[in-house]
Design a protein around this motif. Structure first.
Motif, PDB file in Angstrom:
ATOM      1  N   ILE A 151      69.476  27.138  16.690  1.00  0.00           N
ATOM      2  CA  ILE A 151      67.978  27.231  16.787  1.00  0.00           C
ATOM      3  C   ILE A 151      67.593  28.181  17.725  1.00  0.00           C
ATOM      4  O   ILE A 151      66.920  28.871  17.935  1.00  0.00           O
ATOM      5  N   SER A 152      68.464  27.819  19.073  1.00  0.00           N
ATOM      6  CA  SER A 152      68.060  28.438  20.494  1.00  0.00           C
ATOM      7  C   SER A 152      68.538  29.880  20.333  1.00  0.00           C
ATOM      8  O   SER A 152      68.043  30.623  20.837  1.00  0.00           O
ATOM      9  N   PHE A 153      69.565  30.090  19.508  1.00  0.00           N
ATOM     10  CA  PHE A 153      70.058  31.424  19.399  1.00  0.00           C
ATOM     11  C   PHE A 153      69.345  32.213  18.592  1.00  0.00           C
ATOM     12  O   PHE A 153      68.589  33.581  19.258  1.00  0.00           O
ATOM     13  N   LYS A 154      68.414  31.734  17.521  1.00  0.00           N
ATOM     14  CA  LYS A 154      67.479  32.417  16.879  1.00  0.00           C
ATOM     15  C   LYS A 154      66.121  32.785  17.498  1.00  0.00           C
ATOM     16  O   LYS A 154      65.432  33.614  17.468  1.00  0.00           O
ATOM     17  N   ALA A 155      65.630  31.783  18.356  1.00  0.00           N
ATOM     18  CA  ALA A 155      64.467  31.805  19.153  1.00  0.00           C
ATOM     19  C   ALA A 155      64.953  31.453  20.676  1.00  0.00           C
ATOM     20  O   ALA A 155      64.793  30.293  21.052  1.00  0.00           O
ATOM     21  N   PRO A 156      65.437  32.375  21.441  1.00  0.00           N
ATOM     22  CA  PRO A 156      66.085  32.112  22.780  1.00  0.00           C
ATOM     23  C   PRO A 156      65.150  31.518  23.806  1.00  0.00           C
ATOM     24  O   PRO A 156      65.927  30.660  24.481  1.00  0.00           O
ATOM     25  N   PHE A 157      63.945  31.708  23.578  1.00  0.00           N
ATOM     26  CA  PHE A 157      63.219  30.895  24.849  1.00  0.00           C
ATOM     27  C   PHE A 157      63.414  29.367  24.704  1.00  0.00           C
ATOM     28  O   PHE A 157      63.170  28.664  25.646  1.00  0.00           O
ATOM     29  N   PHE A 158      63.759  28.850  23.616  1.00  0.00           N
ATOM     30  CA  PHE A 158      63.773  27.343  23.473  1.00  0.00           C
ATOM     31  C   PHE A 158      64.983  26.978  24.266  1.00  0.00           C
ATOM     32  O   PHE A 158      65.066  25.823  24.591  1.00  0.00           O
ATOM     33  N   GLY A 159      66.152  27.716  24.441  1.00  0.00           N
ATOM     34  CA  GLY A 159      67.303  27.592  25.282  1.00  0.00           C
ATOM     35  C   GLY A 159      66.968  27.191  26.652  1.00  0.00           C
ATOM     36  O   GLY A 159      67.537  26.520  27.361  1.00  0.00           O
ATOM     37  N   THR A 160      65.778  27.501  27.209  1.00  0.00           N
ATOM     38  CA  THR A 160      65.591  27.304  28.424  1.00  0.00           C
ATOM     39  C   THR A 160      65.459  25.750  28.989  1.00  0.00           C
ATOM     40  O   THR A 160      65.530  25.674  29.940  1.00  0.00           O
ATOM     41  N   ILE A 161      65.181  25.078  27.706  1.00  0.00           N
ATOM     42  CA  ILE A 161      65.022  23.528  27.949  1.00  0.00           C
ATOM     43  C   ILE A 161      66.214  23.029  27.586  1.00  0.00           C
ATOM     44  O   ILE A 161      66.357  21.440  27.639  1.00  0.00           O
ATOM     45  N   SER A 162      67.264  23.446  27.051  1.00  0.00           N
ATOM     46  CA  SER A 162      68.359  22.896  26.597  1.00  0.00           C
ATOM     47  C   SER A 162      68.294  21.795  25.579  1.00  0.00           C
ATOM     48  O   SER A 162      68.647  20.576  25.802  1.00  0.00           O
ATOM     49  N   PRO A 163      67.583  22.075  24.738  1.00  0.00           N
ATOM     50  CA  PRO A 163      66.766  21.206  23.599  1.00  0.00           C
ATOM     51  C   PRO A 163      67.962  20.618  22.698  1.00  0.00           C
ATOM     52  O   PRO A 163      68.975  21.222  22.454  1.00  0.00           O
ATOM     53  N   LYS A 164      67.725  19.193  22.131  1.00  0.00           N
ATOM     54  CA  LYS A 164      68.590  18.718  21.077  1.00  0.00           C
ATOM     55  C   LYS A 164      67.682  18.263  20.019  1.00  0.00           C
ATOM     56  O   LYS A 164      66.874  17.170  20.334  1.00  0.00           O
ATOM     57  N   ILE A 165      67.924  18.882  18.972  1.00  0.00           N
ATOM     58  CA  ILE A 165      67.158  18.284  17.661  1.00  0.00           C
ATOM     59  C   ILE A 165      67.726  16.888  17.086  1.00  0.00           C
ATOM     60  O   ILE A 165      69.010  17.055  17.077  1.00  0.00           O
ATOM     61  N   THR A 166      67.414  15.688  17.455  1.00  0.00           N
ATOM     62  CA  THR A 166      67.929  14.624  17.150  1.00  0.00           C
ATOM     63  C   THR A 166      67.804  14.025  15.713  1.00  0.00           C
ATOM     64  O   THR A 166      68.454  13.092  15.283  1.00  0.00           O
ATOM     65  N   LYS A 167      66.542  14.546  15.010  1.00  0.00           N
ATOM     66  CA  LYS A 167      66.168  14.035  13.878  1.00  0.00           C
ATOM     67  C   LYS A 167      65.270  15.136  13.175  1.00  0.00           C
ATOM     68  O   LYS A 167      64.522  15.562  13.674  1.00  0.00           O
ATOM     69  N   LEU A 168      65.759  15.468  11.834  1.00  0.00           N
ATOM     70  CA  LEU A 168      64.921  16.459  10.990  1.00  0.00           C
ATOM     71  C   LEU A 168      65.050  15.806   9.523  1.00  0.00           C
ATOM     72  O   LEU A 168      66.002  15.775   9.012  1.00  0.00           O
TER      73      LEU A 168
END
Length: 157
Positions: free
Chosen positions: A29-46
């Protein structure tokens, strides 16, 4: 409820079976939308109409008082909303964000869980308001509000 006909849900269901699958999915996801990578997110449930995104409290997301910066939390809430929307929207519709209204209700001194959730019947053409909430590890709400989306029909090709 599995939405395996949705491309994003299909990727999520495959990748999360792997070791570190949630982290791998979050990197995709962070590769597709790079700005999200700035917070090192982790999708834990979807799942359709629901997404959880974890932001770890670390120096990169701190503000001047060493709590999680509210803009980092906004980024996590937008990621949770966007991933939820992509995993949930009916095939004939498309979405784009139009705005965000948030209240900062408490200091964010721990890891933060960002949640976006809608009801299936909300997917209608026009404005759609997605409730979003960020919690600290004790369950205290630190940010609460909504992200407004514009829902429209896909252009017929």
């Amino acid at each position: 409820m599995r939405n395996s006909s949705n491309k994003l849900m299909s990727i999520y269901n495959k990748v999360t079976k792997l070791p570190f699958g949630n982290k791998i999915f979050s990197l995709i996801i962070s590769f597709k939308a790079p700005f999200f990578g700035t917070i090192s997110p982790k999708i834990t449930k979807l799942k359709p109409h629901y997404c959880e995104c974890l932001i770890k409290k670390k120096r990169a997301v701190h503000n001047h008082i060493k709590t999680v910066h509210v803009i980092a939390i906004c980024n996590g809430l937008e990621m949770a909303m966007g991933v939820m929307a992509e995993a949930s929207i009916p095939k004939h519709l498309r979405w784009i964000p139009k705005g965000m209204t948030l209240d900062y209700t408490a200091k964010a001194g721990t890891d933060i869980m960002c949640i976006a959730e809608v009801k299936p019947e909300q997917w209608q053409v026009g404005d759609m308001f997605v409730p979003v909430t960020a919690y600290d590890t004790s369950g205290t709400i630190v940010v609460k509000g909504e992200i407004k989306l514009w829902i429209s029909e896909k252009v017929k090709k």
